[in-house]
Design a protein around this motif. Structure first.
Motif, mmCIF file in Angstrom:
data_model
loop_
_atom_site.group_PDB
_atom_site.id
_atom_site.type_symbol
_atom_site.label_atom_id
_atom_site.label_comp_id
_atom_site.label_asym_id
_atom_site.label_seq_id
_atom_site.Cartn_x
_atom_site.Cartn_y
_atom_site.Cartn_z
ATOM 1 N N SER A 109 -31.572 -25.671 28.160
ATOM 2 C CA SER A 109 -32.114 -25.482 29.505
ATOM 3 C C SER A 109 -31.034 -25.677 30.565
ATOM 4 C CB SER A 109 -33.266 -26.454 29.757
ATOM 5 O OG SER A 109 -32.798 -27.793 29.760
ATOM 6 N N GLN A 110 -31.323 -25.198 31.764
ATOM 7 C CA GLN A 110 -30.445 -25.362 32.923
ATOM 8 C C GLN A 110 -31.288 -25.912 34.057
ATOM 9 O OE1 GLN A 110 -28.727 -21.578 33.892
ATOM 10 N NE2 GLN A 110 -27.748 -21.344 31.912
ATOM 11 N N GLY A 111 -30.723 -26.841 34.819
ATOM 12 C CA GLY A 111 -31.486 -27.386 35.934
ATOM 13 C C GLY A 111 -30.758 -28.528 36.610
ATOM 14 N N PRO A 112 -31.496 -29.240 37.477
ATOM 15 C CA PRO A 112 -30.897 -30.378 38.179
ATOM 16 C C PRO A 112 -30.617 -31.534 37.217
ATOM 17 C CG PRO A 112 -33.242 -30.247 38.644
ATOM 18 C CD PRO A 112 -32.891 -29.026 37.834
ATOM 19 N N PRO A 161 -17.636 -27.276 35.408
ATOM 20 C CA PRO A 161 -17.275 -26.073 36.153
ATOM 21 C C PRO A 161 -15.873 -26.185 36.764
ATOM 22 C CG PRO A 161 -19.467 -26.821 36.761
ATOM 23 C CD PRO A 161 -18.860 -27.884 35.897
ATOM 24 N N ALA A 170 -22.484 -31.803 37.691
ATOM 25 C CA ALA A 170 -22.701 -30.446 37.187
ATOM 26 C C ALA A 170 -21.829 -30.233 35.954
ATOM 27 C CB ALA A 170 -22.355 -29.431 38.272
ATOM 28 N N GLY A 171 -22.397 -29.603 34.951
ATOM 29 C CA GLY A 171 -21.639 -29.345 33.737
ATOM 30 C C GLY A 171 -22.530 -29.154 32.531
ATOM 31 N N ASP A 172 -21.892 -29.050 31.375
ATOM 32 C CA ASP A 172 -22.580 -28.852 30.095
ATOM 33 C C ASP A 172 -22.639 -30.182 29.343
ATOM 34 O OD1 ASP A 172 -22.707 -26.074 30.615
ATOM 35 O OD2 ASP A 172 -20.682 -25.818 29.820
ATOM 36 N N GLN A 204 -27.660 -27.879 30.484
ATOM 37 C CA GLN A 204 -26.665 -27.673 31.538
ATOM 38 C C GLN A 204 -27.224 -28.191 32.859
ATOM 39 O OE1 GLN A 204 -25.682 -23.585 32.874
ATOM 40 N NE2 GLN A 204 -23.585 -24.123 32.290
ATOM 41 N N VAL A 205 -26.395 -28.962 33.573
ATOM 42 C CA VAL A 205 -26.749 -29.449 34.907
ATOM 43 C C VAL A 205 -26.109 -28.513 35.909
ATOM 44 C CG1 VAL A 205 -26.481 -31.341 36.561
ATOM 45 C CG2 VAL A 205 -27.007 -31.845 34.151
ATOM 46 N N LYS A 206 -26.898 -27.964 36.792
ATOM 47 C CA LYS A 206 -26.405 -27.039 37.832
ATOM 48 C C LYS A 206 -26.064 -27.784 39.100
ATOM 49 C CE LYS A 206 -26.704 -23.016 35.908
ATOM 50 N NZ LYS A 206 -25.638 -22.111 35.834
#
Length: 129
Positions: free
Chosen positions: A39-42, A70, A103-105, A127-129
């Motif tokens: 998943s991707q998110g906060p 990033p 932010a990162g994986d 993943q943190v956006k």
């Protein structure tokens, strides 16, 4: 009673006993995680892993690892300082990062042990956006 009838009953009894033994010694399986795999998110304040069996907390645990950042293509894997505890239901493992996640994986590597004492390992990513 015929020989084939006796054989059928013996086979059924053996299969029933085998199933009962297997059910009594079920391994814990990861049912879900928050955040979910891939998943991707906060940034989550905590990460929850829900298992099928009650965990033996002194033998269960997890590591939170940052695997990418990033703008930093050569970022190596870095273990994140976090506490790991069992929730009151006994089937949930809670990972609480010591500070907010950047932010990162990320990868969570977990080890779960229930009453059968056999460790089960796994991992998932988010993943943190």
């Amino acid at each position: 009673m015929t020989l084939s009838s006796l054989f059928s009953k013996a086979t059924l009894a053996f299969a029933s006993a085998l199933f009962a033994t297997t059910a009594a010694f079920a391994h814990p399986a990861l049912l879900s995680s928050t955040p979910a795999d891939k998943s991707q998110g906060p940034a989550p304040a905590k990460i929850e892993l829900k298992f099928s069996e009650t965990l033996t907390t002194q033998f269960s645990g997890a590591n939170l690892i940052m695997t990418g950042m990033p703008g930093m293509p050569n970022h190596g894997a870095m273990k994140i300082n976090a506490s790991v505890a069992g929730a009151s239901d006994g089937k949930t493992m809670v990972i609480t990062p010591a500070s907010p996640l950047a932010a990162g994986d990320y990868r969570v590597e977990w080890r779960a042990v229930s009453s059968d004492t056999h460790p089960v390992k796994g991992s998932f990513t988010f993943q943190v956006k």
